[in-house]
Enzyme design. Structure first.
Site, PDB file in Angstrom:
ATOM      1  N   SER A   6      44.535  -6.312  20.854  1.00 28.02           N
ATOM      2  CA  SER A   6      45.059  -7.370  21.671  1.00 28.02           C
ATOM      3  C   SER A   6      43.616  -8.424  22.354  1.00 28.02           C
ATOM      4  CB  SER A   6      44.393  -6.177  23.102  1.00 28.02           C
ATOM      5  OG  SER A   6      42.779  -6.414  23.577  1.00 28.02           O
TER       6      SER A   6
ATOM      7  N   ARG B 101      32.041   2.286  -0.409  1.00 26.09           N
ATOM      8  CA  ARG B 101      32.471   0.668   0.410  1.00 26.09           C
ATOM      9  C   ARG B 101      32.341  -0.559   0.576  1.00 26.09           C
ATOM     10  NH1 ARG B 101      31.784   1.680   6.006  1.00 26.09           N
ATOM     11  NH2 ARG B 101      30.621   3.687   6.464  1.00 26.09           N
TER      12      ARG B 101
ATOM     13  N   MET C 177      36.548  -1.752  12.652  1.00 19.33           N
ATOM     14  CA  MET C 177      35.618  -0.352  13.100  1.00 19.33           C
ATOM     15  C   MET C 177      35.453   0.497  11.429  1.00 19.33           C
ATOM     16  SD  MET C 177      35.979  -0.563  15.998  1.00 19.33           S
ATOM     17  CE  MET C 177      34.604   0.548  17.213  1.00 19.33           C
ATOM     18  N   ARG C 178      35.370  -0.664  10.952  1.00 18.04           N
ATOM     19  CA  ARG C 178      34.415  -0.692   9.521  1.00 18.04           C
ATOM     20  C   ARG C 178      32.463  -1.368   9.147  1.00 18.04           C
ATOM     21  NH1 ARG C 178      35.943   3.880   7.727  1.00 18.04           N
ATOM     22  NH2 ARG C 178      35.515   3.517   6.065  1.00 18.04           N
ATOM     23  N   ILE C 179      32.067  -0.885   8.966  1.00 13.68           N
ATOM     24  CA  ILE C 179      31.043  -1.162   8.525  1.00 13.68           C
ATOM     25  C   ILE C 179      30.985  -2.042   7.324  1.00 13.68           C
ATOM     26  CG2 ILE C 179      28.470  -0.774   7.713  1.00 13.68           C
ATOM     27  CD1 ILE C 179      28.895   1.958   9.814  1.00 13.68           C
ATOM     28  N   LEU C 180      30.422  -2.816   7.888  1.00  9.91           N
ATOM     29  CA  LEU C 180      30.894  -3.882   5.991  1.00  9.91           C
ATOM     30  C   LEU C 180      29.359  -4.284   5.758  1.00  9.91           C
ATOM     31  CD1 LEU C 180      32.483  -6.885   8.253  1.00  9.91           C
ATOM     32  CD2 LEU C 180      33.748  -5.086   6.279  1.00  9.91           C
TER      33      LEU C 180
ATOM     34  N   HIS D  93      32.249  -7.516  20.559  1.00 12.99           N
ATOM     35  CA  HIS D  93      31.232  -6.397  20.842  1.00 12.99           C
ATOM     36  C   HIS D  93      31.001  -5.635  21.747  1.00 12.99           C
ATOM     37  CE1 HIS D  93      29.033  -2.788  20.445  1.00 12.99           C
ATOM     38  NE2 HIS D  93      28.349  -2.706  21.217  1.00 12.99           N
TER      39      HIS D  93
ATOM     40  N   THR E 185      25.183 -10.801  11.195  1.00 13.05           N
ATOM     41  CA  THR E 185      24.692 -11.142  10.204  1.00 13.05           C
ATOM     42  C   THR E 185      23.946  -9.466   9.652  1.00 13.05           C
ATOM     43  OG1 THR E 185      23.531 -10.729  12.207  1.00 13.05           O
ATOM     44  CG2 THR E 185      23.333 -13.028  11.106  1.00 13.05           C
TER      45      THR E 185
ATOM     46  N   ASP F 162      26.314  -5.176  14.835  1.00 11.94           N
ATOM     47  CA  ASP F 162      26.047  -6.042  16.017  1.00 11.94           C
ATOM     48  C   ASP F 162      24.827  -6.899  16.491  1.00 11.94           C
ATOM     49  OD1 ASP F 162      28.365  -4.419  16.583  1.00 11.94           O
ATOM     50  OD2 ASP F 162      27.682  -2.482  17.492  1.00 11.94           O
TER      51      ASP F 162
HETATM   52  C1  GAR Z   1      37.487  -4.604  21.545  1.00 11.95           C
HETATM   53  O1  GAR Z   1      37.066  -3.589  22.778  1.00 11.95           O
HETATM   54  C2  GAR Z   1      36.312  -5.219  20.998  1.00 11.95           C
HETATM   55  O2  GAR Z   1      35.011  -5.153  21.462  1.00 11.95           O
HETATM   56  C3  GAR Z   1      35.739  -3.803  20.260  1.00 11.95           C
HETATM   57  O3  GAR Z   1      37.102  -3.148  20.306  1.00 11.95           O
HETATM   58  C4  GAR Z   1      37.917  -3.554  20.833  1.00 11.95           C
HETATM   59  C5  GAR Z   1      39.160  -3.754  19.993  1.00 11.95           C
HETATM   60  O4  GAR Z   1      40.634  -3.686  21.078  1.00 11.95           O
HETATM   61  N1  GAR Z   1      35.013  -3.857  19.474  1.00 11.95           N
HETATM   62  C6  GAR Z   1      33.941  -2.936  18.753  1.00 11.95           C
HETATM   63  O5  GAR Z   1      33.312  -1.831  19.455  1.00 11.95           O
HETATM   64  C7  GAR Z   1      33.140  -3.153  17.442  1.00 11.95           C
HETATM   65  N2  GAR Z   1      31.707  -3.141  17.748  1.00 11.95           N
HETATM   66  P1  GAR Z   1      41.725  -4.859  20.587  1.00 11.95           P
HETATM   67  O6  GAR Z   1      42.323  -3.661  19.376  1.00 11.95           O
HETATM   68  O7  GAR Z   1      42.728  -4.601  21.537  1.00 11.95           O
HETATM   69  O8  GAR Z   1      40.848  -6.051  20.164  1.00 11.95           O
END
Ligand code: GAR
Length: 209
Positions: free
Chosen positions: A13, A65, A90-93, A109, A141, A145
């Site tokens: 989204s 990774r 949602m993957r650690i880079l 975040h 960096t 987060d």
């Molecule tokens: C969002 O709330 C974003 O801030 C979070 O995942 C969601 C993705 O929503 N990101 C994290 O938690 C990264 N640490 P979306 O796919 O609808 O954009």
């Protein structure tokens, strides 16, 4: 014209809000591609509906990774990205990936960093009893987060909130600040100085919603 490549893992989204704002405001930008780490990421459908290349780099097909990130780098570079936008990726880079894109890699975040890095931010904000929660767009960096903050949006925590109602309020705020931060980047208005981001000409980098 600058090119953006977006990395997603799910609904997408935030990606959608950036693309729709760019269309509405007629930004001179190319959405060169969206990359997801698995085929089920819903945001890929929106990308396809907009004619934006939707690419899957399946993380499960990589033993390490480092190998996954090398495949990502290859795809992103082939797409010619000026800016890499992490939007619910949602993957650690790996440090190598982050160094490769240093200064042109941004993330959103769902918390007011440095509060609540990591997962389950809405539950943790409620547990902590904070009166305000929100979202942060930042340069990436090497810490999880962490990184110079481009902008933040705060929302109140209301009586009776649960993680779902609070999360929905934060998500609406994310949809406001992520397009704004991307536009600032595209307009060359951001400069990293130490751990701070200077915006010129200056403008509020925190919005209260
Ligand atoms: C969002 O709330 C974003 O801030 C979070 O995942 C969601 C993705 O929503 N990101 C994290 O938690 C990264 N640490 P979306 O796919 O609808 O954009």
């Amino acid at each position: 014209m600058l090119s953006i490549v977006t990395l997603i893992s799910g609904r997408g989204s935030n990606f959608e809000s950036i693309v729709k704002t760019a269309q509405k405001e007629q930004w001179p930008v190319k959405f060169a591609g969206v990359i997801a780490n698995h085929a089920a990421a819903k945001g890929l459908d929106f990308a396809r509906s907009q004619g934006i290349p939707a690419i899957i780099v399946e993380h499960r097909e990589h033993a390490t990774r480092e190998s996954f990130d090398a495949a990502l780098i290859e795809q992103i570079d082939a797409l010619g990205a000026d800016l890499v936008v992490l939007a619910g990726f949602m993957r650690i880079l790996t440090p190598g990936f982050i160094r490769h894109f240093q200064g042109r890699l941004i993330n959103i975040h769902p918390a007011l960093l440095p509060a609540f890095p990591g997962l389950h931010t809405h539950e943790r904000a409620l547990e902590a009893g904070v009166a305000e929660h929100g979202a942060t767009v930042h340069f990436v960096t090497e810490g999880v987060d962490e990184g110079p903050i481009i902008c933040q949006a705060s929302v109140p925590v209301l009586a009776g909130d649960d993680a779902e109602t609070l999360g929905a309020r934060v998500l609406a705020a994310e949809h406001q600040i992520y397009p704004r931060a991307v536009k600032w980047y595209l307009d060359g208005r951001l400069q990293i100085e130490g751990n701070q981001v200077k915006l010129s000409p200056p403008e509020a980098q925190l919005i209260k919603l």
